[in-house]
Design a protein around this motif. Sequence first.
Motif, short mmCIF file in Angstrom:
data_model
loop_
_atom_site.label_atom_id
_atom_site.label_comp_id
_atom_site.label_asym_id
_atom_site.label_seq_id
_atom_site.Cartn_x
_atom_site.Cartn_y
_atom_site.Cartn_z
N HIS A 42 44.73 41.17 35.22
CA HIS A 42 43.64 41.39 34.25
C HIS A 42 43.51 42.88 33.91
O HIS A 42 43.31 43.24 32.74
CB HIS A 42 42.32 40.87 34.82
CG HIS A 42 42.21 39.38 34.86
ND1 HIS A 42 42.25 38.61 33.72
CD2 HIS A 42 42.05 38.52 35.90
CE1 HIS A 42 42.12 37.33 34.05
NE2 HIS A 42 42.00 37.26 35.36
N TRP A 88 39.19 46.13 47.56
CA TRP A 88 38.81 46.41 46.18
C TRP A 88 38.06 47.72 46.04
O TRP A 88 38.13 48.40 45.03
CB TRP A 88 37.96 45.26 45.64
CG TRP A 88 37.36 45.54 44.28
CD1 TRP A 88 36.06 45.86 43.99
CD2 TRP A 88 38.05 45.53 43.02
NE1 TRP A 88 35.89 46.04 42.63
CE2 TRP A 88 37.10 45.84 42.01
CE3 TRP A 88 39.37 45.28 42.64
CZ2 TRP A 88 37.44 45.91 40.65
CZ3 TRP A 88 39.71 45.36 41.29
CH2 TRP A 88 38.75 45.68 40.32
N SER A 133 43.52 39.95 39.74
CA SER A 133 42.75 41.03 39.13
C SER A 133 43.66 42.15 38.63
O SER A 133 43.36 42.80 37.63
CB SER A 133 41.74 41.60 40.13
OG SER A 133 40.80 40.62 40.51
#
Length: 334
Positions: A45, A88, A42
């Motif tokens: 990304h 997260w 992630s």
Amino acid sequence: MQIHAYAAPSKSAPLTPYTYDVGEIGSHEVEIDITHCGICHSDLHLLNNDWGISSYPFVPGHEVIGTVASAGGAVRNVTIGARVGIGWQAGSCKECEWCEGKFENICSTAQPTCVGRPGGFANKIRVDSRFAFSVPDGLDSAEAAPLMCAGATMFTPLRDHDVTKGSRVGIVGLGGLGHIGVQFAHAMGALVTVFSSSPAKEKEARAFGANEFVNMRNSVDFDAAAGSQDLILSTASADLPWIGLMNALRPKGTLVLLGVPEGEFHVPVFPIIAAFKNVAGSNTGGTARIAEMLEFSAKHKIRPKIEKYPMPKVNDALERLGRGEVRYRVVLEA
């Protein structure tokens, strides 16, 4: 006070040293001295703004382990000097029905740790203390870092779909997520099958706890897996043979999407209706699940396979991850 971090000044740019100022600590905040931070796909990304939510300069990092250096006046769940993990999520409203049910990860105002705020590629980080999780003594700090995102991502759907002894669980992809999921499912007593396009990974899959291995490039093996799985967790970010994976489910089975495929997701509707099959999505997990995951990991000795890099070598680590050379997670050490 200043925090020293590594940030990308623009989309896809290498990270460079970056310093930013923080004000007074909030009443519910904790400040963490970071010792380790995992690198997640992630982060790649987000560095490339693949999801259209990044702003620059961008400080990645959401698999943080460190110690509590200071705390706001309303903090009650952790103490100064405690070892904690940040995943997260760094905040939520704490008042909606989802937050009250400990599903903060689907709160409409959920605050990611490194989106709209600096992340964990730094010497310190501040977050809502309610998203700082005590790390059990049985977990090594470097190995605990990937558990804060990758571990939570795999543990949550296994618990949400009631995996117990004898459940038949398929894991698609033996990568940074999948190798942890295999260990979790095995520790829960499931019969674990790894579905992979890399037959060379079979030996490692079995070493992590897999009972069976299906080479998805071998049509005979793939077809033979039809009707064999109660639950399939797809970790891959590539487009996959979705029809074959749906066929691999038993009646009332569920395919859970964890990775974000590059292509569109298309499956015939009639087989889903005929056999009461399900398609679901899942992300990291709420606070109750993450706390449970950490305790479960310590008890069952769940150990992500990691490579360590000193924080100043972050660009080297990102390049190796981007080339697919990491087996299986990268952890930065402060």
